[in-house]
Scaffold this motif. Structure first.
Motif, mmCIF file in Angstrom:
data_model
loop_
_atom_site.group_PDB
_atom_site.id
_atom_site.type_symbol
_atom_site.label_atom_id
_atom_site.label_comp_id
_atom_site.label_asym_id
_atom_site.label_seq_id
_atom_site.Cartn_x
_atom_site.Cartn_y
_atom_site.Cartn_z
ATOM 1 N N LEU A 276 30.617 -37.245 10.403
ATOM 2 C CA LEU A 276 30.260 -38.206 9.372
ATOM 3 C C LEU A 276 31.467 -38.927 8.738
ATOM 4 C CD1 LEU A 276 27.832 -39.452 8.004
ATOM 5 C CD2 LEU A 276 28.047 -37.693 6.242
ATOM 6 N N PRO A 277 32.531 -38.206 8.327
ATOM 7 C CA PRO A 277 33.642 -38.913 7.686
ATOM 8 C C PRO A 277 34.276 -39.963 8.596
ATOM 9 C CG PRO A 277 33.837 -36.554 7.330
ATOM 10 C CD PRO A 277 32.739 -36.740 8.330
ATOM 11 N N LEU A 278 34.357 -39.649 9.881
ATOM 12 C CA LEU A 278 34.942 -40.611 10.817
ATOM 13 C C LEU A 278 34.048 -41.829 10.982
ATOM 14 C CD1 LEU A 278 37.563 -40.672 12.385
ATOM 15 C CD2 LEU A 278 37.097 -38.381 11.666
ATOM 16 N N ARG A 279 32.745 -41.603 11.067
ATOM 17 C CA ARG A 279 31.827 -42.736 11.242
ATOM 18 C C ARG A 279 31.809 -43.595 9.984
ATOM 19 N NH1 ARG A 279 27.579 -40.772 15.716
ATOM 20 N NH2 ARG A 279 29.152 -40.861 17.364
ATOM 21 N N LEU A 280 31.841 -42.947 8.817
ATOM 22 C CA LEU A 280 31.877 -43.721 7.569
ATOM 23 C C LEU A 280 33.181 -44.503 7.478
ATOM 24 C CD1 LEU A 280 30.550 -41.136 4.956
ATOM 25 C CD2 LEU A 280 29.563 -43.398 5.397
ATOM 26 N N ALA A 281 34.280 -43.845 7.819
ATOM 27 C CA ALA A 281 35.582 -44.509 7.736
ATOM 28 C C ALA A 281 35.623 -45.697 8.690
ATOM 29 C CB ALA A 281 36.697 -43.519 8.060
ATOM 30 N N ALA A 282 35.077 -45.515 9.878
ATOM 31 C CA ALA A 282 35.081 -46.619 10.843
ATOM 32 C C ALA A 282 34.228 -47.773 10.328
ATOM 33 C CB ALA A 282 34.574 -46.125 12.198
ATOM 34 N N LEU A 283 33.116 -47.438 9.691
ATOM 35 C CA LEU A 283 32.244 -48.477 9.139
ATOM 36 C C LEU A 283 32.969 -49.264 8.045
ATOM 37 C CD1 LEU A 283 29.259 -49.504 9.261
ATOM 38 C CD2 LEU A 283 28.748 -47.908 7.397
ATOM 39 N N LEU A 284 33.807 -48.561 7.287
ATOM 40 C CA LEU A 284 34.413 -49.180 6.103
ATOM 41 C C LEU A 284 35.885 -49.564 6.292
ATOM 42 C CD1 LEU A 284 32.901 -46.810 3.356
ATOM 43 C CD2 LEU A 284 32.150 -49.134 3.951
ATOM 44 N N HIS A 285 36.467 -49.294 7.462
ATOM 45 C CA HIS A 285 37.928 -49.412 7.550
ATOM 46 C C HIS A 285 38.440 -50.819 7.247
ATOM 47 C CE1 HIS A 285 37.020 -50.857 11.593
ATOM 48 N NE2 HIS A 285 38.273 -51.225 11.739
ATOM 49 N N ASP A 286 37.670 -51.838 7.590
ATOM 50 C CA ASP A 286 38.121 -53.218 7.350
ATOM 51 C C ASP A 286 37.363 -53.883 6.201
ATOM 52 O OD1 ASP A 286 40.060 -53.269 9.287
ATOM 53 O OD2 ASP A 286 38.806 -54.219 10.828
#
Ligand code: ATP
Ligand code: MG
Length: 474
Positions: A290-300
């Protein structure tokens, strides 16, 4: 209502998911002149040959009567929501969620809880208070007959999520959460949303505002992990869910900041997608945590704002980290998840051109810690693959993972706590008072041992302390 006919083999698969303990309960219910049914995920998933997660059962037996019957038999019962007819029954090691047949009424707005519940003796009526046809099929535990009042079997065959009522607006208007569930089931099962249900969801999407942030968060989490609910990691499933969220208009309600990236094009050399679509692709390419998917969703997420202000995208990582924090707080994520995601967003641009020396990387990783460093390698892969231009190995991430593995093998420290000396040792060796100088020496010891792990012994660190601070006492 007449049971529908389904093949013997399929029936056997459904039956294979019914634990023996449930027959005891079905007999009890039968003695009361009623029938006990399995419903929801058990029927849907087993007919699709998928694993089941929990066992939802239902009958016309009123909740108080169910409690009394179970207690007489010595079964443990936990009232879960008596007003809604929900009782949890434990028999042997198994637990079942029993809900009395009911029909619900809702007040204006899309709040999740019905304003009025009326218990009923009819499975058919019960089916219409449920959300989707594939979730409203009833398997009679004793007879093995299947009731399908809303056409769930045909939709299961066709791969469609459709509301139980022919007027999808009533279903989706009653409870705004159903819009998130609509997308979630489509993502988890790889199904399409039936067009009239989709149109109603679009029309009513603002009802999501009446749903608590926690409930929305939980559904978003399920969409982000839709691929691993039943099977293997699959970027397609997650992308399907996120794309549907966008098409329904839900992204605009729950993550409006992401929509700012719509139509914002990037250098064609590195990017096939605009900033918004890149975020959805990156999230679906990320490893299933989950943290990786959330981070990828929000990284930009801050790219549009930073670009609007400066005409460039430089610095969007730092601004984005704070914006991500704000968004995740709003959605009531826990602090541990927030900190991890914020760290990833903040550092996702690290050494983009792969120019850092091995020693620099080692010192950075020792400061960040092993898990966080690995997160940065993973976000890099998701970011690159989510660009739609490059597939396969990602040079920076490969190199970082190799170095991280080397450091592990060499027992290199990944925090000051991993150093084999304490602050008190340093104070004693050097005869200096406690204070910032000690902290500074520790920092330098960590940087040194990241590159020379063998010096991380009491003796080695003592020598190092004198090298760092030659003018001191001892
Ligand atoms: P899972 O495999 O995720 O458990 P499920 O379909 O069993 O899927 P649950 O959340 O356990 O989902 O709910 C059980 C059943 O209760 C659903 O299949 C559906 O019929 C009904 N249900 C649950 N939540 C709602 C809701 N918000 N509105 C209408 N019906 C609902
Ligand atoms: Mg269930």
């Amino acid at each position: 209502m007449q049971p529908v006919l389904i093949g013997k083999e399929k029936l056997e698969v459904v039956r294979s998911h019914i634990p023996q303990e449930l027959y005891l309960l079905a007999e009890l219910v039968s003695l009361e002149g009623a029938r006990l049914y399995a419903v929801g995920g058990l029927v849907r998933s087993s007919l699709l040959g998928l694993p089941i997660s929990d066992i939802d059962i239902c009958s016309a037996i009123l909740p108080e009567r169910m409690i009394a019957l179970c207690r007489e038999k010595g079964f443990t019962v936990v009232p879960k929501g008596i007003d809604f007819g929900m009782v949890e029954v434990h028999i042997g090691g198994e637990s079942f969620e029993h809900t009395t047949f009911r029909s619900d009424s809702y007040a204006e707005g899309g709040a999740h809880r019905p304003s009025e519940v009326r218990f009923s003796s009819s499975a058919e009526e019960d089916a219409f208070r449920r959300d989707f046809s594939v979730n409203a099929m009833y398997f009679d535990i004793l007879s093995g007959e299947v009731l399908d009042p809303t056409g769930g079997l045909a939709d299961l065959e066709a791969g469609l999520i459709r509301t139980t009522s022919p007027d999808p607006r009533t279903v989706l208007a009653d409870d705004g959460l159903r819009i998130m569930r609509l997308v979630r089931f489509a993502a988890e099962l790889g199904f399409d949303i039936e067009p009239a249900s989709m149109a109603a969801a679009r029309e009513l999407v603002s009802n999501l505002a009446d749903i608590s942030a926690e409930r929305i968060r939980d559904e978003l989490n399920k969409i982000l992990l839709a691929d691993v609910k039943y099977g293997e990691r699959s970027a397609e499933r997650v992308l399907h869910g996120l794309t549907l969220l966008r098409e329904v208009g839900a992204l605009g309600v729950i993550l409006p900041e992401l929509l700012e990236g719509e139509g914002l094009e990037q250098k064609k050399e590195y990017h096939r997608y605009d900033v918004l679509r890149h975020a959805l692709h990156a999230a679906s390419e990320a490893v299933p945590a989950l943290p990786l998917r959330l981070a990828a969703l929000l990284h930009d997420v801050a790219k549009p704002r930073v670009f609007a202000e400066t005409g460039k995208m430089h610095g969007h990582d730092v601004v984005g980290a704070e914006l991500a924090r704000e968004i995740l707080r709003r959605l009531r994520y826990d602090n541990k998840t927030i900190d991890r995601v914020v760290f990833i967003v903040h550092h996702h641009m690290y050494d983009l051109d792969n120019a850092a020396k091995d020693s620099t990387l080692r010192r950075t990783f020792a400061r960040w810690g092993y898990e966080r460093s690995l997160d940065i390698a993973e976000i890099r892969i998701a970011d690159v693959h989510g660009s739609g231009v490059i597939t396969g190995k990602v040079a920076t991430a490969e190199r970082w993972k190799r170095i991280l593995a080397e450091m592990k093998r060499e027992n290199a420290p990944f925090s000051e706590n991993d150093l084999n000396c304490s602050g008190a040792d340093i104070i004693e060796w050097l005869g200096i008072p406690p204070g910032p100088a000690v902290a500074d020496i520790k920092r330098r010891m960590l940087a040194h041992c990241a590159v020379h792990p063998r010096d991380n012994t009491k003796e080695g660190l003592k020598r190092l302390a004198f090298d760092i601070c030659p003018k001191s006492g001892g």
